[in-house]
Structure formats: structure tokens, C-alpha cells
Design a protein around this motif. Structure first.
Motif, PDB file in Angstrom:
ATOM      1  N   VAL A 102       6.845 -39.911 -52.027  1.00 48.85           N
ATOM      2  CA  VAL A 102       8.115 -39.239 -51.750  1.00 48.85           C
ATOM      3  C   VAL A 102       8.736 -39.788 -50.474  1.00 48.85           C
ATOM      4  O   VAL A 102       9.932 -40.075 -50.414  1.00 48.85           O
ATOM      5  N   LEU A 103       7.923 -39.940 -49.449  1.00 47.43           N
ATOM      6  CA  LEU A 103       8.445 -40.407 -48.163  1.00 47.43           C
ATOM      7  C   LEU A 103       8.888 -41.865 -48.212  1.00 47.43           C
ATOM      8  O   LEU A 103       9.731 -42.283 -47.416  1.00 47.43           O
ATOM      9  N   ALA A 104       8.331 -42.629 -49.152  1.00 50.91           N
ATOM     10  CA  ALA A 104       8.701 -44.038 -49.279  1.00 50.91           C
ATOM     11  C   ALA A 104       9.938 -44.249 -50.153  1.00 50.91           C
ATOM     12  O   ALA A 104      10.471 -45.345 -50.218  1.00 50.91           O
ATOM     13  N   THR A 105      10.404 -43.204 -50.821  1.00 59.38           N
ATOM     14  CA  THR A 105      11.545 -43.308 -51.724  1.00 59.38           C
ATOM     15  C   THR A 105      12.847 -43.176 -50.932  1.00 59.38           C
ATOM     16  O   THR A 105      13.021 -42.207 -50.195  1.00 59.38           O
ATOM     17  N   PRO A 106      13.765 -44.116 -51.090  1.00 53.36           N
ATOM     18  CA  PRO A 106      14.984 -44.085 -50.279  1.00 53.36           C
ATOM     19  C   PRO A 106      15.914 -42.901 -50.547  1.00 53.36           C
ATOM     20  O   PRO A 106      16.665 -42.506 -49.669  1.00 53.36           O
ATOM     21  N   TYR A 107      15.866 -42.302 -51.720  1.00 46.49           N
ATOM     22  CA  TYR A 107      16.768 -41.195 -52.040  1.00 46.49           C
ATOM     23  C   TYR A 107      16.149 -39.823 -51.766  1.00 46.49           C
ATOM     24  O   TYR A 107      16.722 -38.797 -52.089  1.00 46.49           O
ATOM     25  N   THR A 108      14.998 -39.791 -51.117  1.00 50.97           N
ATOM     26  CA  THR A 108      14.337 -38.533 -50.796  1.00 50.97           C
ATOM     27  C   THR A 108      15.046 -37.855 -49.626  1.00 50.97           C
ATOM     28  O   THR A 108      15.220 -38.457 -48.575  1.00 50.97           O
ATOM     29  N   PRO A 109      15.439 -36.597 -49.789  1.00 54.82           N
ATOM     30  CA  PRO A 109      16.089 -35.884 -48.682  1.00 54.82           C
ATOM     31  C   PRO A 109      15.095 -35.574 -47.562  1.00 54.82           C
ATOM     32  O   PRO A 109      13.901 -35.412 -47.795  1.00 54.82           O
ATOM     33  N   GLN A 110      15.618 -35.514 -46.372  1.00 53.51           N
ATOM     34  CA  GLN A 110      14.803 -35.171 -45.208  1.00 53.51           C
ATOM     35  C   GLN A 110      14.670 -33.658 -45.087  1.00 53.51           C
ATOM     36  O   GLN A 110      15.479 -32.921 -45.610  1.00 53.51           O
ATOM     37  N   GLN A 111      13.681 -33.228 -44.375  1.00 54.62           N
ATOM     38  CA  GLN A 111      13.417 -31.806 -44.138  1.00 54.62           C
ATOM     39  C   GLN A 111      14.017 -31.436 -42.793  1.00 54.62           C
ATOM     40  O   GLN A 111      13.323 -31.422 -41.794  1.00 54.62           O
ATOM     41  N   ALA A 112      15.281 -31.166 -42.742  1.00 56.24           N
ATOM     42  CA  ALA A 112      15.935 -30.918 -41.462  1.00 56.24           C
ATOM     43  C   ALA A 112      16.349 -29.466 -41.331  1.00 56.24           C
ATOM     44  O   ALA A 112      17.333 -29.054 -41.923  1.00 56.24           O
ATOM     45  N   GLU A 113      15.594 -28.701 -40.563  1.00 54.83           N
ATOM     46  CA  GLU A 113      15.977 -27.312 -40.341  1.00 54.83           C
ATOM     47  C   GLU A 113      17.218 -27.220 -39.466  1.00 54.83           C
ATOM     48  O   GLU A 113      17.959 -26.261 -39.533  1.00 54.83           O
ATOM     49  N   GLU A 114      17.454 -28.230 -38.661  1.00 55.59           N
ATOM     50  CA  GLU A 114      18.635 -28.204 -37.812  1.00 55.59           C
ATOM     51  C   GLU A 114      19.913 -28.505 -38.593  1.00 55.59           C
ATOM     52  O   GLU A 114      21.003 -28.436 -38.046  1.00 55.59           O
ATOM     53  N   ALA A 115      19.792 -28.797 -39.869  1.00 56.74           N
ATOM     54  CA  ALA A 115      20.972 -29.093 -40.692  1.00 56.74           C
ATOM     55  C   ALA A 115      21.802 -27.846 -40.973  1.00 56.74           C
ATOM     56  O   ALA A 115      22.899 -27.935 -41.493  1.00 56.74           O
ATOM     57  N   ASN A 116      21.264 -26.677 -40.658  1.00 53.16           N
ATOM     58  CA  ASN A 116      21.969 -25.405 -40.839  1.00 53.16           C
ATOM     59  C   ASN A 116      22.393 -25.180 -42.290  1.00 53.16           C
ATOM     60  O   ASN A 116      23.521 -24.790 -42.574  1.00 53.16           O
ATOM     61  N   LEU A 117      21.485 -25.434 -43.204  1.00 54.75           N
ATOM     62  CA  LEU A 117      21.716 -25.196 -44.620  1.00 54.75           C
ATOM     63  C   LEU A 117      21.239 -23.791 -44.973  1.00 54.75           C
ATOM     64  O   LEU A 117      20.423 -23.217 -44.259  1.00 54.75           O
ATOM     65  N   PRO A 118      21.694 -23.233 -46.087  1.00 54.43           N
ATOM     66  CA  PRO A 118      21.229 -21.901 -46.489  1.00 54.43           C
ATOM     67  C   PRO A 118      19.860 -21.934 -47.180  1.00 54.43           C
ATOM     68  O   PRO A 118      19.443 -20.967 -47.796  1.00 54.43           O
ATOM     69  N   TYR A 119      19.184 -23.052 -47.092  1.00 55.52           N
ATOM     70  CA  TYR A 119      17.829 -23.180 -47.609  1.00 55.52           C
ATOM     71  C   TYR A 119      17.092 -24.192 -46.736  1.00 55.52           C
ATOM     72  O   TYR A 119      17.704 -25.062 -46.117  1.00 55.52           O
ATOM     73  N   TYR A 120      15.797 -24.023 -46.663  1.00 58.29           N
ATOM     74  CA  TYR A 120      14.938 -24.967 -45.947  1.00 58.29           C
ATOM     75  C   TYR A 120      13.779 -25.310 -46.857  1.00 58.29           C
ATOM     76  O   TYR A 120      13.304 -24.462 -47.608  1.00 58.29           O
TER      77      TYR A 120
END
Length: 147
Positions: A102-120
Motif C-alpha cells: 500500500v505504501l509503495a503504491t503511488p495512488y495510495t492516500p496519506q493518513q493526514a489527521e491535520e487535513a481536517n476531513l470529516p473522517y480519519y
């Protein structure tokens, strides 16, 4: 708590004492099964007003393709907060081999809690760590609701 009726490729159970929605993908799935399975997860979460999810993908041997990841990020995840009314926390449980892929795949989203999304979401290779993170998230969510 009784097991939730679910398709043969996805085990779903609401753990009432932990206030956690547990799902375990039983095998690799076709895109239509992925969509149906995630729809059932959201329906079940809505039934219990559950915003902490443990999603076990260790048995799903094939990685998701770019189109499936795009669907999750652009269509599915944005539905969670409006439907449940809360921030949703997703702990993805995977094998170390899956995590490396997963981490080696270029289209994998990052886990950014600072992104201020309504989901983490976070990725874990250990179920105890995943559950500990979900408990921490649930405490934060309850504290925020009390303010």
C-alpha cells in the motif's frame, strides 16, 4: 451482540460494549462487491450510530486498484459524516506485506489527521494497536461533544 447479516465475502459485527463496527473482508473482491460491502458497512454504522470502525483486510489478497481507491476517497468517504453526523474513524488492519504494498503504491492516500476531513483513517498491522487507537478516538469525540 448478534452478527449482522452480511454477504459471504464480508463479516460485519457491531461490538456494542466497544461501540465499534467490526468488518473482516473474507477474500479479494470484485469492484461491485467492494461497493456493496462498503454500502452495507455504512448502513450498519447508521443503524447503530457508530463512528469507530475496525476494517480487517488481511484476507483480501489482491490490492485495490486506482479506480477503487478513487471511488473510496471521492465518493464513499465523503458520505460518512453527513450520514452518521460525526467524524468517522477507520482503523485498517492489514498484514505487514499488504502495508508495504500500500505504501509503495503511488495512488495510495496519506493518513493526514491535520487535513481536517470529516473522517480519519490509519493503517495497522496489529489488532490491539488498532483497537487502542479507536478507543482514543472515541474518547476525543466524546470530549468534543461535551464542549
Amino acid at each position: 451482540m448478534p452478527e449482522v447479516a452480511s454477504p459471504p465475502y464480508l463479516y460485519i459485527n457491531y461490538e456494542g460494549r466497544r461501540r465499534t463496527l467490526l468488518s473482516r473482508w473474507q477474500r479479494s473482491v470484485m469492484p461491485f462487491e467492494l461497493h456493496r460491502g462498503y454500502a452495507q458497512l455504512l448502513d450498519t454504522a447508521a443503524d447503530y450510530q457508530c463512528s469507530c470502525w475496525l476494517v480487517d483486510i488481511t484476507r483480501r489478497l489482491s490490492p485495490l486498484g486506482a479506480a477503487d481507491v478513487s471511488w473510496l476517497m471521492e465518493e464513499y468517504f465523503p458520505q460518512l459524516q453527513p450520514r452518521l453526523g460525526n467524524t468517522v474513524y477507520l482503523a485498517y488492519l492489514m498484514s505487514p506485506h499488504q502495508l508495504a504494498g500500500v505504501l509503495a503504491t503511488p495512488y495510495t492516500p496519506q493518513q493526514a489527521e491535520e487535513a481536517n476531513l470529516p473522517y480519519y483513517f490509519r493503517r495497522f498491522t496489529d489488532e490491539d494497536s488498532a483497537r487502542q487507537w479507536l478507543r482514543s478516538c472515541a474518547r476525543k469525540a466524546r470530549a468534543a461533544q461535551m464542549r
